[in-house]
Design an enzyme around this catalytic site. Structure first.
Site, short mmCIF file in Angstrom:
data_model
loop_
_atom_site.label_atom_id
_atom_site.label_comp_id
_atom_site.label_asym_id
_atom_site.label_seq_id
_atom_site.Cartn_x
_atom_site.Cartn_y
_atom_site.Cartn_z
N PHE A 5 13.61 3.48 1.57
CA PHE A 5 14.14 2.19 2.01
C PHE A 5 13.08 1.44 2.82
O PHE A 5 13.41 0.66 3.68
CB PHE A 5 15.39 2.41 2.84
CG PHE A 5 15.27 3.57 3.82
CD1 PHE A 5 16.04 4.72 3.67
CD2 PHE A 5 14.34 3.53 4.85
CE1 PHE A 5 15.90 5.79 4.55
CE2 PHE A 5 14.18 4.59 5.74
CZ PHE A 5 14.97 5.73 5.58
N ALA A 6 11.84 1.74 2.56
CA ALA A 6 10.79 1.00 3.30
C ALA A 6 9.63 0.72 2.36
O ALA A 6 9.45 1.41 1.36
CB ALA A 6 10.31 1.81 4.50
N LYS A 7 8.87 -0.29 2.71
CA LYS A 7 7.68 -0.66 1.93
C LYS A 7 6.60 -0.93 2.96
O LYS A 7 6.89 -1.44 4.05
CB LYS A 7 8.05 -1.93 1.13
CG LYS A 7 6.93 -2.61 0.41
CD LYS A 7 7.38 -3.98 -0.11
CE LYS A 7 8.38 -3.85 -1.23
NZ LYS A 7 7.93 -4.55 -2.45
N VAL A 8 5.37 -0.56 2.66
CA VAL A 8 4.27 -0.81 3.59
C VAL A 8 3.30 -1.78 2.93
O VAL A 8 2.86 -1.54 1.81
CB VAL A 8 3.54 0.50 3.96
CG1 VAL A 8 2.38 0.20 4.90
CG2 VAL A 8 4.50 1.48 4.61
N ASP A 42 6.93 17.07 9.16
CA ASP A 42 6.57 16.72 7.77
C ASP A 42 5.06 16.58 7.62
O ASP A 42 4.56 15.62 7.04
CB ASP A 42 7.28 15.41 7.35
CG ASP A 42 7.23 15.23 5.83
OD1 ASP A 42 7.49 14.11 5.35
OD2 ASP A 42 6.89 16.21 5.14
N GLY A 65 8.75 3.41 -0.98
CA GLY A 65 9.61 4.55 -1.34
C GLY A 65 10.97 4.24 -0.77
O GLY A 65 11.24 3.13 -0.36
N ILE A 73 0.83 -1.21 0.00
CA ILE A 73 0.00 0.00 0.00
C ILE A 73 0.86 1.26 0.00
O ILE A 73 0.35 2.36 0.04
CB ILE A 73 -0.99 0.03 1.19
CG1 ILE A 73 -0.30 -0.32 2.51
CG2 ILE A 73 -2.15 -0.89 0.95
CD1 ILE A 73 -1.20 -0.25 3.72
N GLY A 74 2.16 1.07 0.00
CA GLY A 74 3.01 2.26 -0.06
C GLY A 74 4.45 1.83 -0.12
O GLY A 74 4.81 0.81 0.46
N LYS A 105 5.20 -2.07 8.00
CA LYS A 105 6.26 -1.30 7.35
C LYS A 105 7.52 -2.15 7.39
O LYS A 105 8.00 -2.51 8.46
CB LYS A 105 6.47 0.01 8.12
CG LYS A 105 7.37 1.02 7.44
CD LYS A 105 7.26 2.33 8.21
CE LYS A 105 8.14 3.42 7.73
NZ LYS A 105 7.93 4.67 8.52
C1 6PV Z 1 -7.68 2.03 1.55
O1 6PV Z 1 -6.63 2.49 0.79
C2 6PV Z 1 -5.58 2.94 1.48
C3 6PV Z 1 -4.73 3.77 0.76
C4 6PV Z 1 -3.59 4.26 1.37
C5 6PV Z 1 -3.30 3.93 2.70
C6 6PV Z 1 -4.16 3.10 3.41
N1 6PV Z 1 -3.93 2.74 4.75
C7 6PV Z 1 -2.75 2.83 5.40
N2 6PV Z 1 -2.72 2.61 6.72
C8 6PV Z 1 -1.57 2.76 7.41
C9 6PV Z 1 -0.40 3.13 6.75
C10 6PV Z 1 0.83 3.42 7.51
C11 6PV Z 1 0.82 3.57 8.89
C12 6PV Z 1 1.97 3.93 9.58
C13 6PV Z 1 3.16 4.14 8.89
C14 6PV Z 1 4.38 4.63 9.59
O2 6PV Z 1 5.42 4.81 9.00
N3 6PV Z 1 4.30 4.88 10.88
C15 6PV Z 1 5.39 5.47 11.60
C16 6PV Z 1 4.84 6.68 12.26
O3 6PV Z 1 3.67 6.90 12.13
N4 6PV Z 1 5.69 7.43 12.94
C17 6PV Z 1 5.36 8.61 13.62
C18 6PV Z 1 4.02 9.04 13.74
C19 6PV Z 1 3.76 10.25 14.41
C20 6PV Z 1 4.81 11.00 14.93
C21 6PV Z 1 6.12 10.55 14.81
C22 6PV Z 1 6.39 9.36 14.14
C23 6PV Z 1 3.20 3.96 7.53
C24 6PV Z 1 2.06 3.61 6.85
C25 6PV Z 1 -0.49 3.30 5.36
O4 6PV Z 1 0.64 3.59 4.63
C26 6PV Z 1 0.52 3.76 3.23
C27 6PV Z 1 1.15 5.08 2.86
C28 6PV Z 1 0.98 5.34 1.35
C29 6PV Z 1 1.67 6.65 1.00
N5 6PV Z 1 1.15 7.75 1.80
C30 6PV Z 1 1.27 7.54 3.23
C31 6PV Z 1 0.55 6.24 3.64
N6 6PV Z 1 -1.64 3.16 4.71
C32 6PV Z 1 -5.32 2.60 2.80
#
Ligand code: 6PV
Length: 334
Positions: free
Chosen positions: A21-24, A131, A19, A16-17, A39
């Protein structure tokens, strides 16, 4: 590549994401059947950034707020680190704005109060996000906002001048002092970015935008933007306080919490700390204790160590399921 360490605990699904050096990937937490976002970070690609990722993980463990994406479990193997995070089924706020073109004042207020609450919580704990942009604000199934720090691009030292930053998404949310590569306070930079965000919600367009990066910089440094006729005076007044080029003149997050526009039609100022109910917590411990055939006290002894292991994930997912009013059920792992 199939990760054996996840086998039987999580089932990885689509990406779902991705870039840097990480993939979600979307995944299922098998004991509860709940969806999670995993992630996956390749330690070899992380290199020196491994230390920064470890810092972010310890920061994430200390964050517990309704509008910040929850960390459930951390799995480290020789080659990779997996962060099991809350999955936000509503996708990005960005797509929500694009599809609606622009939001009404009351819908913007409902969203913006949640963002202010999450950022004020971060600042209270001594963190700054740095960010803030719609791509890093996700929606859950109930239109609650969840702040994430997708942070795939390394946070370049030395601010915007660093070529890495320009290649990593445009600086349309970046504050003037950040753009100038000056010393800056993360909290003040966050307030500016929230001003850009509020403008985008209400106007359906960016206050500072240009295809040419240098003229974009000039616009940001000028602090001049268009005030569309359909925006209320109160909302324009608030945005003016947030988009102050001089950071010392910019409204602070504390003042933001009780600004008239944020409390319009809503009685109390924005709450920072939202408590989880103790009742749900006891019930979920009971269900887990029964499932694993141990005493409640033994289960709680393990959970209160907050090891962010599979039991932490199971417990947190059960509590969120309970809060949602869904039935609680644990599946035996194969
Ligand atoms: C239904 O279609 C869809 C479509 C798109 C997404 C979803 N859902 C969905 N849920 C959960 C995630 C996610 C959660 C946490 C982290 C993370 O890296 N946390 C670390 C973190 O939050 N640190 C932090 C927080 C606050 C303060 C300090 C540090 C990374 C990804 C997601 O990712 C996909 C990407 C795609 C590109 N744009 C950004 C989201 N996507 C669903």
């Amino acid at each position: 590549v199939k990760f054996l360490e996840l086998k039987g605990f999580y089932e990885l699904e689509r990406t779902i994401g991705c870039g840097g050096f990480a993939k979600v990937k979307l995944a299922t937490h098998l004991a509860t059947g709940e969806k999670v976002a995993v992630k996956i970070m390749d330690k070899a690609l992380l290199g020196a950034d491994l230390a920064r990722v470890k810092l972010e993980i310890s920061a994430l463990k200390s964050l517990s707020h309704e509008n910040i994406c929850k960390l459930y479990e951390v799995i480290e193997i020789e080659t990779h680190i997996f962060l099991v995070m809350e999955y936000c089924s509503g996708g990005e706020l960005f797509d929500h704005i694009v599809e609606k073109n622009r939001l009404t004042e009351s819908e913007s207020r409902m969203f913006f109060r949640q963002i202010v609450s999450a950022v004020a919580y971060l600042h209270t704990l001594g963190y700054a996000h740095r960010d803030l942009k719609p791509e890093n604000i996700l929606l859950d199934r109930h239109q609650n906002l969840k702040l994430i720090d997708f942070g795939l691009c390394a946070k370049p030292e030395g601010g915007m001048a660093n070529p890495l930053y320009t290649s990593c998404g445009s600086p349309t949310y970046a504050a003037p002092e950040l753009v100038q590569g000056k010393q800056y306070l993360g909290t003040e930079v966050d307030v500016w970015a929230m001003g850009v965000l509020l403008y985008t919600l209400l106007a359906g367009a960016l206050p500072f935008d240009d295809v040419n990066i240098d003229s974009l910089y000039k616009k940001i440094l000028s602090g001049k933007y268009e005030e569309p006729p359909f925006m209320s005076l109160e909302s324009l007044r608030l945005i003016r306080c947030m988009l102050q080029v001089d950071p010392t003149k910019r409204i602070t997050i504390k003042e933001l919490l009780s600004h008239p526009w944020l409390t319009l039609g809503v009685l109390e100022p924005v709450q920072i700390m939202l408590q989880n109910s103790k009742m749900y917590q006891r019930e979920c411990i009971g269900i887990m204790a029964t499932h694993y055939n141990v005493e409640n006290r033994t289960m709680w002894q393990h959970l209160k160590k907050w090891k962010y292991d599979y039991h932490t994930a199971t417990y947190l997912l059960l509590v969120s399921k309970k809060k949602r009013g869904s039935g609680l059920k644990l599946y035996s792992l194969s």
